[in-house]
Design a protein around this motif. Structure first.
Motif, mmCIF file in Angstrom:
data_model
loop_
_atom_site.group_PDB
_atom_site.id
_atom_site.type_symbol
_atom_site.label_atom_id
_atom_site.label_comp_id
_atom_site.label_asym_id
_atom_site.label_seq_id
_atom_site.Cartn_x
_atom_site.Cartn_y
_atom_site.Cartn_z
ATOM 1 N N MET A 198 0.831 -1.203 0.000
ATOM 2 C CA MET A 198 0.000 0.000 0.000
ATOM 3 C C MET A 198 0.867 1.255 0.000
ATOM 4 N N VAL A 199 1.998 1.214 0.709
ATOM 5 C CA VAL A 199 2.934 2.337 0.689
ATOM 6 C C VAL A 199 3.444 2.573 -0.726
ATOM 7 N N LEU A 200 3.766 1.499 -1.428
ATOM 8 C CA LEU A 200 4.244 1.628 -2.794
ATOM 9 C C LEU A 200 3.158 2.200 -3.703
ATOM 10 N N LYS A 201 1.929 1.708 -3.566
ATOM 11 C CA LYS A 201 0.836 2.222 -4.389
ATOM 12 C C LYS A 201 0.595 3.702 -4.124
ATOM 13 N N GLU A 202 0.654 4.098 -2.869
ATOM 14 C CA GLU A 202 0.442 5.507 -2.540
ATOM 15 C C GLU A 202 1.592 6.365 -3.062
ATOM 16 N N THR A 203 2.797 5.827 -3.048
ATOM 17 C CA THR A 203 3.937 6.534 -3.647
ATOM 18 C C THR A 203 3.701 6.732 -5.139
ATOM 19 N N LEU A 204 3.251 5.674 -5.816
ATOM 20 C CA LEU A 204 2.990 5.763 -7.252
ATOM 21 C C LEU A 204 1.792 6.659 -7.564
ATOM 22 N N ARG A 205 0.874 6.779 -6.628
ATOM 23 C CA ARG A 205 -0.239 7.708 -6.837
ATOM 24 C C ARG A 205 0.260 9.142 -6.823
ATOM 25 N N LEU A 206 1.067 9.482 -5.823
ATOM 26 C CA LEU A 206 1.556 10.852 -5.691
ATOM 27 C C LEU A 206 2.643 11.189 -6.702
ATOM 28 N N TYR A 207 3.509 10.222 -6.976
ATOM 29 C CA TYR A 207 4.643 10.466 -7.873
ATOM 30 C C TYR A 207 4.771 9.335 -8.897
ATOM 31 N N PRO A 208 3.827 9.256 -9.842
ATOM 32 C CA PRO A 208 3.919 8.190 -10.850
ATOM 33 C C PRO A 208 5.160 8.381 -11.710
ATOM 34 N N ALA A 209 5.926 7.322 -11.848
ATOM 35 C CA ALA A 209 7.156 7.426 -12.643
ATOM 36 C C ALA A 209 6.834 7.886 -14.062
ATOM 37 N N PHE A 210 5.814 7.289 -14.658
ATOM 38 C CA PHE A 210 5.386 7.701 -15.990
ATOM 39 C C PHE A 210 4.249 8.714 -15.823
ATOM 40 N N TRP A 211 4.630 9.955 -15.636
ATOM 41 C CA TRP A 211 3.698 11.025 -15.263
ATOM 42 C C TRP A 211 2.866 11.531 -16.436
ATOM 43 N N MET A 212 3.338 11.271 -17.662
ATOM 44 C CA MET A 212 2.625 11.709 -18.858
ATOM 45 C C MET A 212 2.610 10.571 -19.869
ATOM 46 N N LEU A 213 1.436 10.283 -20.408
ATOM 47 C CA LEU A 213 1.283 9.232 -21.401
ATOM 48 C C LEU A 213 0.635 9.814 -22.648
ATOM 49 N N THR A 214 0.838 9.166 -23.775
ATOM 50 C CA THR A 214 0.215 9.611 -25.024
ATOM 51 C C THR A 214 -0.517 8.447 -25.683
ATOM 52 N N ARG A 215 -1.516 8.787 -26.438
ATOM 53 C CA ARG A 215 -2.237 7.819 -27.250
ATOM 54 C C ARG A 215 -2.583 8.476 -28.586
ATOM 55 N N THR A 216 -2.643 7.682 -29.650
ATOM 56 C CA THR A 216 -2.974 8.168 -30.987
ATOM 57 C C THR A 216 -4.150 7.364 -31.522
ATOM 58 N N PRO A 217 -5.327 7.989 -31.655
ATOM 59 C CA PRO A 217 -6.483 7.249 -32.182
ATOM 60 C C PRO A 217 -6.296 6.893 -33.656
ATOM 61 N N GLN A 218 -6.733 5.698 -34.001
ATOM 62 C CA GLN A 218 -6.602 5.210 -35.376
ATOM 63 C C GLN A 218 -7.759 5.687 -36.257
ATOM 64 N N THR A 219 -8.861 6.048 -35.615
ATOM 65 C CA THR A 219 -10.016 6.556 -36.361
ATOM 66 C C THR A 219 -10.518 7.820 -35.665
ATOM 67 N N ASP A 220 -11.321 8.600 -36.376
ATOM 68 C CA ASP A 220 -11.926 9.782 -35.768
ATOM 69 C C ASP A 220 -12.751 9.364 -34.554
ATOM 70 N N ASP A 221 -12.764 10.210 -33.544
ATOM 71 C CA ASP A 221 -13.500 9.873 -32.327
ATOM 72 C C ASP A 221 -13.995 11.163 -31.694
ATOM 73 N N GLU A 222 -14.729 11.002 -30.604
ATOM 74 C CA GLU A 222 -15.206 12.157 -29.855
ATOM 75 C C GLU A 222 -14.942 11.905 -28.372
ATOM 76 N N LEU A 223 -14.467 12.921 -27.680
ATOM 77 C CA LEU A 223 -14.141 12.805 -26.266
ATOM 78 C C LEU A 223 -14.708 14.007 -25.529
ATOM 79 N N SER A 224 -15.675 13.763 -24.662
ATOM 80 C CA SER A 224 -16.331 14.834 -23.892
ATOM 81 C C SER A 224 -16.822 15.963 -24.791
ATOM 82 N N GLY A 225 -17.399 15.573 -25.922
ATOM 83 C CA GLY A 225 -17.962 16.573 -26.823
ATOM 84 C C GLY A 225 -16.961 17.202 -27.774
#
Length: 201
Positions: free
Chosen positions: A63-90
């Motif tokens: 649980m200590v490790l999970k809470e550490t990763l919650r506050l300081y995730p090593a991979f703090w920024m992620l990217t994704r590329t949609p293969q088709t047109d989509d809609e997200l929150s309008g």
């Protein structure tokens, strides 16, 4: 295959090293949590080197490790590329767009995490996790593109922490400000200034 192998190496070294640094930083500022970790290690290990078979008995450290990763995730920024047109929150998202999202931000949202800036490992108790959205916590990403080294990184971090903390105590050097540096992984800017002391058993 090459990309997956490189990812395994990064997950097993770069990100794990950053996570261990943040865990030691947080524990050095939370002596009551540290005492609980040490008590669990003493009871579960009795001074011997931890192994894979000991992981189920290190639930509080997990649980200590999970809470550490919650506050300081090593991979703090992620990217994704949609293969088709989509809609997200309008909003229309054309195919080929680069979407960037931050677990560092999501994992500090007060609507998912009460008192989000506090270090509280027990927020990962089953009864306190019930009803939490699946992607309120994603330090390794999620879905079919979840980090292939996630389980390896967690296991390595837990066994390394258990090995270190059953023998040594870490204390933050007073007056040194610790800030995150957003690089390949989220690491302490300028490193951590700490003193190391052998635990009195």
């Amino acid at each position: 295959i090459r990309d997956e192998v490189v990812t395994m190496l990064v997950a097993g070294h770069e990100s794990t090293g950053a996570t261990l640094s943040w865990a030691l930083h947080l524990l050095s500022h939370h002596p009551l949590v540290t005492q609980r970790v040490e008590a669990e290690l003493d009871e579960a290990l009795g001074g011997r080197t931890p192994g894979f078979q000991d992981l189920p008995r290190l639930s509080y450290l997990a649980m200590v490790l999970k809470e550490t990763l919650r506050l300081y995730p090593a991979f703090w920024m992620l990217t994704r590329t949609p293969q088709t047109d989509d809609e997200l929150s309008g909003h229309r998202i054309p195919a080929g767009s680069i979407l960037m999202f931050s677990s560092y931000v999501t994992q500090r949202r007060p609507d998912f995490w009460p008192n989000p800036e506090a270090f509280d490992p027990e927020r990962f108790l089953p009864e306190r996790s019930e009803g939490r959205p699946q992607f309120a916590y994603y330090p390794f990403g999620g879905g079919p593109r979840v980090c292939i080294g996630a389980r390896l990184g967690e296991m390595q971090a837990l066994l390394t922490l258990a090995t270190i903390l059953q023998r040594y105590a870490f204390h933050a050097v007073a007056g040194r400000r610790v800030e995150p540096a957003a690089m390949l992984s989220l690491r302490p800017k300028g490193g951590l200034w700490m003193t190391l002391h052998e635990r009195a058993c």
